[in-house]
Motif scaffolding. Structure first.
Motif, PDB file in Angstrom:
ATOM      1  N   ILE A  24       0.858  -1.183   0.000  1.00 62.30           N
ATOM      2  CA  ILE A  24       0.000   0.000   0.000  1.00 62.30           C
ATOM      3  C   ILE A  24       0.890   1.228   0.000  1.00 62.30           C
ATOM      4  CG2 ILE A  24      -1.881   1.234   1.135  1.00 62.30           C
ATOM      5  CD1 ILE A  24      -2.494  -1.394   2.654  1.00 62.30           C
ATOM      6  N   ARG A  25       0.683   2.090  -0.994  1.00 59.67           N
ATOM      7  CA  ARG A  25       1.431   3.330  -1.085  1.00 59.67           C
ATOM      8  C   ARG A  25       0.486   4.505  -0.841  1.00 59.67           C
ATOM      9  NH1 ARG A  25       4.783   2.167  -6.746  1.00 59.67           N
ATOM     10  NH2 ARG A  25       5.553   0.086  -6.160  1.00 59.67           N
ATOM     11  N   VAL A  26       0.991   5.537  -0.199  1.00 63.44           N
ATOM     12  CA  VAL A  26       0.214   6.747   0.068  1.00 63.44           C
ATOM     13  C   VAL A  26       1.031   7.930  -0.410  1.00 63.44           C
ATOM     14  CG1 VAL A  26      -0.758   8.231   1.863  1.00 63.44           C
ATOM     15  CG2 VAL A  26      -0.993   5.747   2.039  1.00 63.44           C
ATOM     16  N   CYS A  27       0.391   8.818  -1.183  1.00 62.83           N
ATOM     17  CA  CYS A  27       1.105   9.957  -1.746  1.00 62.83           C
ATOM     18  C   CYS A  27       0.254  11.211  -1.662  1.00 62.83           C
ATOM     19  CB  CYS A  27       1.467   9.670  -3.208  1.00 62.83           C
ATOM     20  SG  CYS A  27       2.325  11.036  -4.028  1.00 62.83           S
ATOM     21  N   GLY A  28       0.895  12.324  -1.329  1.00 61.93           N
ATOM     22  CA  GLY A  28       0.229  13.611  -1.304  1.00 61.93           C
ATOM     23  C   GLY A  28       1.216  14.660  -0.854  1.00 61.93           C
ATOM     24  N   PRO A  29       0.822  15.939  -0.943  1.00 66.65           N
ATOM     25  CA  PRO A  29       1.698  16.973  -0.399  1.00 66.65           C
ATOM     26  C   PRO A  29       1.853  16.797   1.104  1.00 66.65           C
ATOM     27  CG  PRO A  29      -0.439  17.874  -1.038  1.00 66.65           C
ATOM     28  CD  PRO A  29      -0.414  16.476  -1.515  1.00 66.65           C
ATOM     29  N   GLN A  30       2.975  17.192   1.631  1.00 66.76           N
ATOM     30  CA  GLN A  30       3.238  16.996   3.059  1.00 66.76           C
ATOM     31  C   GLN A  30       2.130  17.572   3.914  1.00 66.76           C
ATOM     32  OE1 GLN A  30       6.091  15.187   4.046  1.00 66.76           O
ATOM     33  NE2 GLN A  30       4.901  15.099   5.951  1.00 66.76           N
ATOM     34  N   SER A  31       1.551  18.699   3.494  1.00 68.62           N
ATOM     35  CA  SER A  31       0.500  19.352   4.267  1.00 68.62           C
ATOM     36  C   SER A  31      -0.792  18.556   4.311  1.00 68.62           C
ATOM     37  CB  SER A  31       0.204  20.737   3.681  1.00 68.62           C
ATOM     38  OG  SER A  31      -0.231  20.633   2.329  1.00 68.62           O
ATOM     39  N   LEU A  32      -0.948  17.573   3.409  1.00 73.29           N
ATOM     40  CA  LEU A  32      -2.180  16.788   3.351  1.00 73.29           C
ATOM     41  C   LEU A  32      -1.969  15.324   3.702  1.00 73.29           C
ATOM     42  CD1 LEU A  32      -3.902  18.292   0.172  1.00 73.29           C
ATOM     43  CD2 LEU A  32      -4.240  18.889   2.572  1.00 73.29           C
ATOM     44  N   LEU A  33      -0.807  15.006   4.249  1.00 73.28           N
ATOM     45  CA  LEU A  33      -0.572  13.651   4.746  1.00 73.28           C
ATOM     46  C   LEU A  33      -0.995  13.578   6.213  1.00 73.28           C
ATOM     47  CD1 LEU A  33       2.893  12.827   3.139  1.00 73.28           C
ATOM     48  CD2 LEU A  33       0.635  11.964   2.452  1.00 73.28           C
ATOM     49  N   PRO A  34      -1.567  12.447   6.636  1.00 72.99           N
ATOM     50  CA  PRO A  34      -2.068  12.337   8.010  1.00 72.99           C
ATOM     51  C   PRO A  34      -0.982  11.978   8.999  1.00 72.99           C
ATOM     52  CG  PRO A  34      -2.478  10.305   6.834  1.00 72.99           C
ATOM     53  CD  PRO A  34      -1.816  11.242   5.849  1.00 72.99           C
TER      54      PRO A  34
END
Length: 317
Positions: A195-205
């Motif tokens: 499982i990979r998760v990607c997004g801008p740092q400001s929108l990572l949990p």
């Protein structure tokens, strides 16, 4: 936390997919698949919940989820009560629990609840009578379990029941997404290979949400060789402050385009829970293209919600 299952393992409520065993999730998906032929028409199953009452108790706007739950209950023969918070006694100061108990007193057996506050549906389940079932239709950032289930059904249809070799990527506003949390719980339970998760740092949990996942801010690297891409809506209504500099910049860095999708594995599929911000998180050519499962997700929603209502109301065979 309110117990979701009874002593036999049957769901009393569906509040979250977190902690549900693989067997329970697989049972619901198997039943939803069996219900698909009757999900979009006909009266063959209307005896299953005949005489039962299901209330869609929505404190937030919804199109897909509310409509598909109403159709699901109707296909199974239940009486459907549609509660609109904007025109109810909630506007006069009535508490959510009092609203629930008032409708319970009228003979409502199950409540499908959408709420802006994390944990609100679990609190209502704790206050409900012993014969009342609660189904979470999305609470704050916390969970959206039936969306997670219908996403898994779409993946099963496209890739088979064995997830152990699948590489699945979740992209975007994970921080604010209850869908992402439910998808992560389901993918872990069903044994997804990576499982990979990607997004801008400001929108990572918080890292606890993505435990066991490969987390990155580089979408092009994250797409390499994946079998499924789950795009998330940019939830501007839940954001405080400028977490994204501009929609144009977000699309440049995290929008899924046809060119970007070529980095994924052959036969990769694309999912999105909707509503889509076309040209922001996903281009129209991808959303409407041959690799998109978006409409299949919507179509699966009625069958999945039929399976859940059947189980929590004790009608499953």
């Amino acid at each position: 936390m309110t117990e979701q299952t009874d002593d036999s393992g049957r769901l009393r409520h569906l509040l979250t997919l977190e902690g549900l065993p693989r067997a329970t999730i697989a049972r619901l998906l198997d039943r939803a698949r069996a219900l698909l032929p009757d999900a979009h028409g006909g009266t063959a199953l209307r005896g299953i919940l005949a005489g039962r009452a299901v209330c869609t108790l929505f404190f937030e706007p919804s199109t897909r989820t509310r409509s598909s739950f109403q159709l699901a209950a109707t296909r199974l023969g239940a009486d459907v009560v549609d509660f609109n918070a904007a025109s109810s006694s909630a506007r006069k100061g009535e508490s959510d629990v009092d609203t629930l108990r008032t409708l319970e007193a009228m003979g409502v057996h199950a409540f499908v609840v959408r709420h802006a506050e994390d944990g609100a549906v679990a609190e209502l389940a704790a206050a409900a009578g012993p014969g009342t079932a609660l189904v979470n239709a999305g609470d704050g950032r916390n969970a959206h379990p039936t969306q997670g289930l219908l996403d898994m059904l779409a993946l099963r249809q496209a890739k088979g029941d064995d997830f152990s070799r699948l590489k699945v990527l979740i992209v975007g506003d994970v921080r604010h997404s209850r869908v992402a949390r439910s998808d992560l719980h389901a993918l872990r339970a069903l044994g997804a290979g990576e499982i990979r998760v990607c997004g801008p740092q400001s929108l990572l949990p918080d890292p606890v949400v993505t435990a066991g996942c490969v987390v990155t801010t580089d979408l092009d690297a994250a797409l390499d060789g994946v079998d499924a891409v789950m795009m998330l809506r940019l939830q501007r209504e839940r954001m405080v402050g400028g977490l994204v500099p501009s929609l144009e910049q977000y699309h440049r860095d995290y929008g899924l385009t046809t060119r970007r999708l070529r980095a994924a594995a052959d036969g990769a599929v694309v999912l999105h829970p909707g509503p889509m911000n076309r040209g922001v998180e996903i281009d129209a050519e991808v959303a409407d293209g041959p690799q998109s499962l978006v409409l299949r997700q919507v179509a699966n929603g009625v069958a999945v919600r039929m399976a859940v209502l059947e189980e929590v109301l004790g009608a499953a065979g």
